[in-house]
Design an enzyme around this catalytic site. Structure first.
Site, PDB file in Angstrom:
ATOM      1  CG  ASP A  30      19.455 -30.370  15.163  1.00 12.64           C
ATOM      2  OD1 ASP A  30      19.076 -29.254  14.742  1.00 12.64           O
ATOM      3  OD2 ASP A  30      19.185 -31.436  14.583  1.00 12.64           O
ATOM      4  CG  HIS A  31      23.489 -29.971  12.866  1.00 18.30           C
ATOM      5  ND1 HIS A  31      23.135 -31.069  13.630  1.00 18.30           N
ATOM      6  CD2 HIS A  31      23.198 -30.301  11.577  1.00 18.30           C
ATOM      7  CE1 HIS A  31      22.666 -32.015  12.826  1.00 18.30           C
ATOM      8  NE2 HIS A  31      22.691 -31.566  11.582  1.00 18.30           N
ATOM      9  CB  CYS A  87      15.832 -30.519  15.249  1.00 12.06           C
ATOM     10  SG  CYS A  87      14.281 -31.394  14.947  1.00 12.06           S
ATOM     11  N   GLY A  88      15.865 -29.695  12.469  1.00 13.27           N
ATOM     12  CA  GLY A  88      15.555 -29.473  11.056  1.00 13.27           C
ATOM     13  C   GLY A  88      14.056 -29.467  10.806  1.00 13.27           C
ATOM     14  CB  THR A  89      11.586 -32.071  10.707  1.00 10.05           C
ATOM     15  OG1 THR A  89      12.004 -32.942  11.778  1.00 10.05           O
ATOM     16  CG2 THR A  89      12.252 -32.501   9.411  1.00 10.05           C
ATOM     17  NE  ARG A 154     -13.546 -28.847  25.567  1.00 11.14           N
ATOM     18  CZ  ARG A 154     -13.492 -27.520  25.545  1.00 11.14           C
ATOM     19  NH1 ARG A 154     -13.798 -26.815  26.609  1.00 11.14           N
ATOM     20  NH2 ARG A 154     -13.121 -26.891  24.430  1.00 11.14           N
TER      21      ARG A 154
END
Ligand SMILES: O=C(CO)[C@H](O)[C@H](O)COP(=O)(O)O
Length: 170
Positions: A30-31, A87-89, A154
């Site tokens: 995103d931005h 994105c930001g986070t 596993r």
């Protein structure tokens, strides 16, 4: 390559470094992730790794689920080996990507997690937060993710159980 080497991420990485494995990546942000995406693209260019940029193409505000959906569908459909989403986070864009059946998007802000995301979770999308980490670490995380292979065993059973949860929602 022996079967043992085929399962060993270090050997896979050597083959990859020699250019014998050509990865194709889908990348998007995103931005808030735009500038970090550009830095990661430069890093991939230096390494000669092919990618398609699904946007966004500026710092103008946009909605991360739109980009996450496009990248996740392209990876799910097998057009690309892996996706990278920023994105930001990294949180919203990974949550959105994980809504696409068959997608295992891992939010990683350290190289240990990035390796484990491939080795244990067979993650097919790496998500990062541009407001959390810098360019140098992000590129190291990309390298760690791309140079690690799924260990199966596993872990395959557990990944299968993740997708059973998807099937149960039908
Ligand atoms: O990190 C994000 C989602 O998890 C987004 O990048 C963030 O929410 C965008 O915020 P803003 O519109 O205020 O720039």
């Amino acid at each position: 390559m022996s079967l043992l080497c085929a399962l060993c991420y270090k050997c896979i990485y050597k083959v990859f470094e020699r250019g014998e494995i050509k990865l194709k990546l889908a990348i998007g942000s995103d931005h808030a992730g735009f500038n970090l995406k550009e830095a990661v693209k430069k890093h991939l260019d230096k390494k000669g790794i092919e990618y398609k940029d699904f946007g966004t193409y500026s710092e103008e505000s946009c909605d991360y689920p739109d980009i996450a959906k496009d990248v996740a569908l392209a990876v799910k459909n097998g057009q690309y080996d892996f996706g990278i989403l920023i994105c930001g986070t990294g949180i919203g864009i990974s949550i959105a990507a994980n809504k696409v059946r068959g997608i295992r998007a891992a939010l990683c802000h350290d190289t240990f997690s990035a390796k484990a995301a491939r080795a244990h979770n067979n993650a097919n999308i790496l998500a990062m937060g541009a407001r959390v980490i810098g360019e140098g670490l992000a590129c190291e995380i990309v390298d760690a993710f791309l140079s690690s292979a799924f260990e199966g065993g596993r872990h395959q059973r557990r990944v299968d159980k993740i997708h059973l949860i998807e099937d149960e929602q039908q």
